[in-house]
Design a protein around this motif. Structure first.
Motif, PDB file in Angstrom:
ATOM      1  N   GLN A 281       1.523  32.947  -3.095  1.00  0.00           N
ATOM      2  CA  GLN A 281       1.678  33.332  -1.693  1.00  0.00           C
ATOM      3  C   GLN A 281       2.141  32.150  -0.847  1.00  0.00           C
ATOM      4  O   GLN A 281       2.983  32.314   0.040  1.00  0.00           O
ATOM      5  N   ILE A 282       1.619  30.973  -1.133  1.00  0.00           N
ATOM      6  CA  ILE A 282       2.043  29.776  -0.391  1.00  0.00           C
ATOM      7  C   ILE A 282       3.516  29.504  -0.637  1.00  0.00           C
ATOM      8  O   ILE A 282       4.260  29.165   0.293  1.00  0.00           O
TER       9      ILE A 282
ATOM     10  N   ILE B   9       5.841  31.695  -1.396  1.00  0.00           N
ATOM     11  CA  ILE B   9       6.611  32.725  -0.689  1.00  0.00           C
ATOM     12  C   ILE B   9       6.667  32.407   0.803  1.00  0.00           C
ATOM     13  O   ILE B   9       7.729  32.456   1.431  1.00  0.00           O
ATOM     14  N   LEU B  10       5.512  32.075   1.385  1.00  0.00           N
ATOM     15  CA  LEU B  10       5.474  31.754   2.815  1.00  0.00           C
ATOM     16  C   LEU B  10       6.277  30.494   3.125  1.00  0.00           C
ATOM     17  O   LEU B  10       6.936  30.420   4.168  1.00  0.00           O
ATOM     18  N   SER B  11       6.242  29.533   2.236  1.00  0.00           N
ATOM     19  CA  SER B  11       7.014  28.313   2.427  1.00  0.00           C
ATOM     20  C   SER B  11       8.514  28.614   2.463  1.00  0.00           C
ATOM     21  O   SER B  11       9.246  28.084   3.310  1.00  0.00           O
TER      22      SER B  11
ATOM     23  N   ARG C   2       9.847  31.487   3.285  1.00  0.00           N
ATOM     24  CA  ARG C   2      10.117  32.207   4.540  1.00  0.00           C
ATOM     25  C   ARG C   2      10.210  31.247   5.712  1.00  0.00           C
ATOM     26  O   ARG C   2      11.051  31.403   6.590  1.00  0.00           O
ATOM     27  N   LEU C   3       9.329  30.270   5.745  1.00  0.00           N
ATOM     28  CA  LEU C   3       9.363  29.295   6.835  1.00  0.00           C
ATOM     29  C   LEU C   3      10.663  28.497   6.819  1.00  0.00           C
ATOM     30  O   LEU C   3      11.213  28.172   7.867  1.00  0.00           O
TER      31      LEU C   3
END
Length: 67
Positions: free
Chosen positions: A39-40, A42-44, A46-47
Motif C-alpha cells: 500500500q505504501i 502504491i500511495l508513493s 500516486r503521490l
C-alpha cells in the motif's frame, strides 16, 4: 518419578502450544507488513504523479492586470 515425568510432559505440551501460537502470530504480522508495504508503494507512486509543479497551470494563473 512418574509424577515428575508427567509434569515435564505437560510443560512440554504447553510450550509447544505457545510456540505454535507465536508462530501463527508472526506469520499474520508478516502478511500485514507485506500488505502495508504494498500500500505504501502504491500511495508513493500516486503521490509522484500528483507532485506539485513549480509552474502553475493556465487555469490557476491570474490574468495580467490589463484584462
Amino acid at each position: 518419578m512418574q509424577e515428575r515425568l508427567t509434569e515435564l510432559e505437560i510443560k512440554f505440551m504447553e510450550q509447544e502450544q505457545t510456540l505454535e501460537a507465536l508462530s501463527e502470530q508472526v506469520y499474520l504480522q508478516q502478511k500485514e507488513i507485506f500488505n502495508l508495504t504494498q500500500q505504501i508503494k502504491i500511495l508513493s507512486e500516486r503521490l509522484k504523479t500528483l507532485a506539485v509543479s513549480p509552474i502553475a497551470s493556465q487555469a490557476e494563473e491570474t490574468p495580467p492586470p490589463h484584462y
